[in-house]
Design a protein around this motif. Structure first.
Motif, mmCIF file in Angstrom:
data_model
loop_
_atom_site.group_PDB
_atom_site.id
_atom_site.type_symbol
_atom_site.label_atom_id
_atom_site.label_comp_id
_atom_site.label_asym_id
_atom_site.label_seq_id
_atom_site.Cartn_x
_atom_site.Cartn_y
_atom_site.Cartn_z
ATOM 1 N N LYS A 46 1.502 6.489 -7.012
ATOM 2 C CA LYS A 46 0.439 7.429 -7.394
ATOM 3 C C LYS A 46 0.984 8.853 -7.453
ATOM 4 O O LYS A 46 0.793 9.575 -8.439
ATOM 5 C CB LYS A 46 -0.720 7.353 -6.401
ATOM 6 C CG LYS A 46 -1.828 8.368 -6.653
ATOM 7 C CD LYS A 46 -2.867 8.313 -5.538
ATOM 8 C CE LYS A 46 -4.027 9.239 -5.749
ATOM 9 N NZ LYS A 46 -3.737 10.647 -5.637
ATOM 10 N N LEU B 228 0.825 -1.213 0.000
ATOM 11 C CA LEU B 228 0.000 0.000 0.000
ATOM 12 C C LEU B 228 0.858 1.262 0.000
ATOM 13 O O LEU B 228 0.502 2.258 -0.632
ATOM 14 C CB LEU B 228 -0.950 0.004 1.203
ATOM 15 C CG LEU B 228 -2.038 -1.060 1.173
ATOM 16 C CD1 LEU B 228 -2.825 -1.060 2.476
ATOM 17 C CD2 LEU B 228 -2.960 -0.876 -0.018
ATOM 18 N N VAL C 237 2.344 -4.655 -10.358
ATOM 19 C CA VAL C 237 1.508 -3.467 -10.421
ATOM 20 C C VAL C 237 1.081 -3.234 -11.865
ATOM 21 O O VAL C 237 1.892 -3.325 -12.781
ATOM 22 C CB VAL C 237 2.274 -2.225 -9.906
ATOM 23 C CG1 VAL C 237 1.427 -0.965 -10.034
ATOM 24 C CG2 VAL C 237 2.720 -2.428 -8.463
ATOM 25 N N ILE D 264 -5.055 4.421 -13.193
ATOM 26 C CA ILE D 264 -5.344 3.694 -11.958
ATOM 27 C C ILE D 264 -4.110 2.879 -11.603
ATOM 28 O O ILE D 264 -3.605 2.111 -12.424
ATOM 29 C CB ILE D 264 -6.560 2.762 -12.125
ATOM 30 C CG1 ILE D 264 -7.792 3.581 -12.510
ATOM 31 C CG2 ILE D 264 -6.806 1.963 -10.842
ATOM 32 C CD1 ILE D 264 -8.968 2.740 -12.957
ATOM 33 N N VAL D 265 -3.611 3.063 -10.377
ATOM 34 C CA VAL D 265 -2.474 2.289 -9.873
ATOM 35 C C VAL D 265 -3.071 1.069 -9.186
ATOM 36 O O VAL D 265 -3.628 1.169 -8.099
ATOM 37 C CB VAL D 265 -1.606 3.114 -8.904
ATOM 38 C CG1 VAL D 265 -0.432 2.289 -8.409
ATOM 39 C CG2 VAL D 265 -1.136 4.404 -9.560
ATOM 40 N N TYR D 266 -2.973 -0.078 -9.860
ATOM 41 C CA TYR D 266 -3.665 -1.289 -9.435
ATOM 42 C C TYR D 266 -2.667 -2.329 -8.932
ATOM 43 O O TYR D 266 -1.788 -2.769 -9.679
ATOM 44 C CB TYR D 266 -4.448 -1.846 -10.628
ATOM 45 C CG TYR D 266 -5.323 -3.020 -10.316
ATOM 46 C CD1 TYR D 266 -6.595 -2.836 -9.798
ATOM 47 C CD2 TYR D 266 -4.874 -4.315 -10.537
ATOM 48 C CE1 TYR D 266 -7.413 -3.920 -9.516
ATOM 49 C CE2 TYR D 266 -5.682 -5.410 -10.264
ATOM 50 C CZ TYR D 266 -6.943 -5.202 -9.746
ATOM 51 O OH TYR D 266 -7.749 -6.272 -9.460
ATOM 52 N N LEU D 267 -2.815 -2.706 -7.665
ATOM 53 C CA LEU D 267 -1.989 -3.783 -7.106
ATOM 54 C C LEU D 267 -2.591 -5.097 -7.577
ATOM 55 O O LEU D 267 -3.716 -5.434 -7.228
ATOM 56 C CB LEU D 267 -1.988 -3.718 -5.576
ATOM 57 C CG LEU D 267 -1.408 -2.450 -4.961
ATOM 58 C CD1 LEU D 267 -1.567 -2.480 -3.445
ATOM 59 C CD2 LEU D 267 0.044 -2.264 -5.345
ATOM 60 N N GLN E 257 1.996 1.691 -3.514
ATOM 61 C CA GLN E 257 0.895 2.208 -4.329
ATOM 62 C C GLN E 257 0.735 3.720 -4.145
ATOM 63 O O GLN E 257 0.603 4.460 -5.120
ATOM 64 C CB GLN E 257 -0.401 1.481 -3.953
ATOM 65 C CG GLN E 257 -1.583 1.851 -4.811
ATOM 66 C CD GLN E 257 -2.838 1.125 -4.375
ATOM 67 O OE1 GLN E 257 -3.135 1.030 -3.185
ATOM 68 N NE2 GLN E 257 -3.575 0.596 -5.347
ATOM 69 N N GLU E 258 0.767 4.182 -2.919
ATOM 70 C CA GLU E 258 0.624 5.618 -2.640
ATOM 71 C C GLU E 258 1.789 6.409 -3.238
ATOM 72 O O GLU E 258 1.596 7.464 -3.852
ATOM 73 C CB GLU E 258 0.539 5.858 -1.126
ATOM 74 C CG GLU E 258 0.399 7.310 -0.742
ATOM 75 C CD GLU E 258 -0.888 7.957 -1.240
ATOM 76 O OE1 GLU E 258 -0.851 9.165 -1.560
ATOM 77 O OE2 GLU E 258 -1.929 7.277 -1.317
ATOM 78 N N LYS F 79 -6.078 5.135 -6.920
ATOM 79 C CA LYS F 79 -5.537 3.878 -6.404
ATOM 80 C C LYS F 79 -6.616 2.800 -6.500
ATOM 81 O O LYS F 79 -7.744 3.009 -6.041
ATOM 82 C CB LYS F 79 -5.094 4.029 -4.949
ATOM 83 C CG LYS F 79 -3.945 4.996 -4.759
ATOM 84 C CD LYS F 79 -3.478 5.062 -3.321
ATOM 85 C CE LYS F 79 -4.570 5.613 -2.438
ATOM 86 N NZ LYS F 79 -4.171 5.789 -1.055
ATOM 87 N N GLN F 80 -6.289 1.704 -7.129
ATOM 88 C CA GLN F 80 -7.032 0.449 -7.199
ATOM 89 C C GLN F 80 -8.348 0.503 -7.979
ATOM 90 O O GLN F 80 -8.631 -0.385 -8.738
ATOM 91 C CB GLN F 80 -7.286 -0.114 -5.802
ATOM 92 C CG GLN F 80 -7.390 -1.612 -5.758
ATOM 93 C CD GLN F 80 -6.086 -2.336 -6.132
ATOM 94 O OE1 GLN F 80 -5.005 -1.773 -6.163
ATOM 95 N NE2 GLN F 80 -6.199 -3.609 -6.426
#
Length: 154
Positions: A11, A4, A73, A60-63, A7-8, A37-38
């Motif tokens: 972003k 997470l 990612v 979109i930043v997708y895990l 991801q932040e 995010k996601q």
């Protein structure tokens, strides 16, 4: 360091890389690219009364998945273009190119997350007019926690 946090941080990095880039929006005006995010946020009931509540263009930043300190990612790029020449894909590819160049110049994110595999891009060839989609797939190494029981074994 968690997925997470990656991801932040990613972003923020993408927002910075795309800052000032204006593209066609659903409102028919040029606007900056939003980064989420996601998932996309939920829409309110009526975008006709609140036209600012549209999300395109966006990334979109997708895990996607992770294992053993490695996180896959996906950077999902979505644009909107109502021109009838069906060339809106160029906006999506311009975003992809800008992100790929940024990651290529500096493959480390926030000094803590290292790209493990060369990023690859893909374009969605389905006809979704007036929406156009592409994505970038890459993997990052994230710092792993040290085992607490190792000290006792020594």
């Amino acid at each position: 360091m968690t997925s997470l946090q990656l991801q932040e941080t990613l972003k923020k990095r993408i927002e910075q890389a795309l800052s000032g880039m204006l593209l066609s929006s659903q409102e028919g005006e040029s606007k900056e690219i939003q980064v989420f995010k996601q998932h996309l946020p939920r829409k309110t009931k009526s975008t006709s009364r609140n036209p600012g509540n549209t999300f395109y263009p966006c990334v979109i930043v997708y895990l996607d998945e992770g294992e053993n300190g490695k996180v896959k990612v996906l950077l999902i790029v979505a644009t909107h273009d109502e021109e009838t020449d069906n060339q809106g894909y160029q906006d999506a590819m311009n975003i992809v190119e800008k992100i790929m160049q940024d990651l290529g110049r500096n493959p480390q994110v926030d000094g803590r997350y290292e790209i493990q595999e060369e990023p690859k891009w893909f374009y969605n060839e389905q006809d979704n007019y007036p929406y156009y989609f592409a994505w970038i797939e890459t993997s990052f190494e994230i710092p792993r926690s040290l085992r607490e029981d190792v000290e006792a074994m020594i």
